[in-house]
Write an enzyme that holds these catalytic residues in place. Structure first.
Site, PDB file in Angstrom:
ATOM      1  N   GLY A  62     -53.065 -37.478 -12.739  1.00  0.00           N
ATOM      2  CA  GLY A  62     -53.332 -36.353 -12.533  1.00  0.00           C
ATOM      3  C   GLY A  62     -51.780 -36.012 -10.916  1.00  0.00           C
ATOM      4  N   ASN A  63     -51.512 -34.597 -10.544  1.00  0.00           N
ATOM      5  CA  ASN A  63     -51.154 -33.923  -9.543  1.00  0.00           C
ATOM      6  C   ASN A  63     -51.809 -33.263  -9.030  1.00  0.00           C
ATOM      7  OD1 ASN A  63     -51.335 -31.445 -11.074  1.00  0.00           O
ATOM      8  ND2 ASN A  63     -51.359 -32.097 -12.954  1.00  0.00           N
ATOM      9  N   ARG A  64     -51.147 -32.943  -8.492  1.00  0.00           N
ATOM     10  CA  ARG A  64     -51.114 -31.519  -6.970  1.00  0.00           C
ATOM     11  C   ARG A  64     -51.620 -30.432  -6.722  1.00  0.00           C
ATOM     12  NH1 ARG A  64     -49.874 -34.822  -2.549  1.00  0.00           N
ATOM     13  NH2 ARG A  64     -48.190 -37.043  -2.973  1.00  0.00           N
ATOM     14  N   SER A  65     -51.970 -29.885  -8.104  1.00  0.00           N
ATOM     15  CA  SER A  65     -51.999 -28.914  -8.132  1.00  0.00           C
ATOM     16  C   SER A  65     -53.240 -27.785  -7.967  1.00  0.00           C
ATOM     17  CB  SER A  65     -51.878 -28.386  -9.753  1.00  0.00           C
ATOM     18  OG  SER A  65     -51.942 -27.105 -10.064  1.00  0.00           O
TER      19      SER A  65
END
Length: 402
Positions: free
Chosen positions: A210-213
């Site tokens: 995933g990512n930090r958004s």
């Protein structure tokens, strides 16, 4: 300074009691509020309650205080008219210009922004007659915010619930602010699609890439578009933010799910803004059981495959003539150079480029960016709230739509 004058219209639905909270928020934030309830609404909340909470008389008939010509004056003097709840009957009367009580007369004489917050059973909201009335009102410049999904009267659940009063208040606040600056509902009659959040690509039942958004920028874009009169579909990936008032929210998890939802919504959209952080890759295989750590052994390498490029696909094959497509680029170095290359590669109409990092942009309340266009122009967005960036994006979109 004179307080902004707000007319709170209340029509005859069970959600009328929630308008008391909206009234409280409007008065406590410094607005002068005149409540105009319909006769049917008084079966749910009495006239004395409205008068006590607003500090002004609440009348339902054009014959009350006739010497003041209330059926004309109230609408003429208002800075905003908000109808919450707006029943199917009220939407029908407003769309067809009927004026059989004080509230409908007020709607005909108002020259200020008008916001409708519908509340009714799902079948009534989805009825073709209601949808045509809503479309008519939006085409004329009224803001009709989408009802929420949830528990309705009795045991029913579905779309038709009055949005949270705090969220309706935020829409009213932004509409008043734009009106005070001489800006109108320039997205009235338009349908826009916004993506938000970050996709997650499952590796096994407990792990994902995933990512930090956080989704905050996409949600800000959705909120500002509602205040500018648009019908908004928000495709949200893994965000914990509350649903913005008046927005159709479609929840997704992975990039493949987001592609399906965005393409479906984009088929009827005037503009699509891809603010979500979509994973470029996903694991080639999914382990049905948790991948175990084994003593003395290194884990098997994770093989990745490419995810679909939603932005490039939308830009190359637009489902509607004249549709505007906006992309976002999160860069860590050579921000503008990488942004220009991405703009050329994706083929979108605008690209919002910002620098990201562990403590930059993702999850923050404020950001800065540069909006790039294919003609070489650059629109810098100074450091500030994400709603400010959202408004600049919509300014550029409306220029191209018109």
């Amino acid at each position: 300074m004179d307080k902004p004058k707000v007319v709170l219209g209340v029509s005859g639905g069970i959600a009328a009691y929630k308008a008391c909270e909206l009234l409280r928020r409007l008065t406590e934030s410094g607005h002068s509020v005149r409540v105009v309830p319909t006769a049917a609404s008084l079966h749910f909340v009495g006239e004395a309650t409205w008068s006590a909470l607003s500090g002004q008389p609440a009348a339902t008939q054009v014959w009350d205080s006739v010497h003041e010509v209330p059926h004309v004056r109230i609408g003429q003097e208002a800075d905003l008219v908000v109808v919450a709840p707006a029943t199917a009957d009220m939407l029908a009367k407003a769309a067809h210009g009927l004026a059989d009580d004080l509230l409908t007369n007020t709607l005909l004489t108002a020259r200020c922004p008008v916001v409708f917050a519908p509340a009714m059973h799902t079948e009534m909201w989805e009825n073709q007659a209601t949808q045509e009335n809503v479309a008519t009102l939006r085409r004329r410049g009224a803001i009709v915010i989408e009802p929420a999904v949830g528990r309705l009267t009795g045991v029913d659940t579905g779309k038709g619930r009055l949005p949270d009063p705090e969220a309706i208040f935020e829409v009213c606040r932004r509409v008043l602010a734009r009106s005070a600056e001489g800006q109108g509902t320039d997205l009235a009659g338009r349908h826009v699609v916004v993506s938000a959040g970050g996709t997650r690509e499952p590796l096994d039942p407990v792990r994902f890439l995933g990512n930090r958004s956080s989704g905050k920028q996409g949600y800000a874009l959705a909120r500002t578009a509602v205040a500018r009169g648009a019908r908004v579909t928000l495709v949200a990936a893994n965000s914990e933010l509350p649903d913005p008032a008046g927005v159709d929210v479609v929840r997704v998890g992975t990039a493949v799910q987001m592609r399906e939802a965005v393409l479906k919504a984009a088929a009827a959209a005037d503009a699509v803004v891809m603010a979500a952080a979509v994973a470029d890759f996903r694991p080639a295989s999914y382990a049905s059981g948790k991948i175990k750590k084994r003593d003395g052994q290194d884990p098997e390498p994770v093989v990745l495959v490419r995810n679909p490029d939603i932005l490039a696909e939308l830009s190359a094959d637009r489902p509607r003539p004249g549709q505007i497509v906006v992309g976002f680029a999160a860069e860590t170095d050579d921000v503008l150079a990488n942004g220009r290359a991405k703009l050329a590669r994706k083929g979108c109409d605008l690209l919002v480029v910002n620098e990201v990092g562990e403590r930059k942009t993702f999850g923050a309340e404020r950001s800065e960016a540069v909006v790039l266009a294919p003609d070489g122009s650059e629109t810098p967005v100074p450091y500030g709230p994400k709603e400010g960036l959202a408004d600049i994006v919509w300014n550029l979109v409306t220029e191209r739509l018109s």
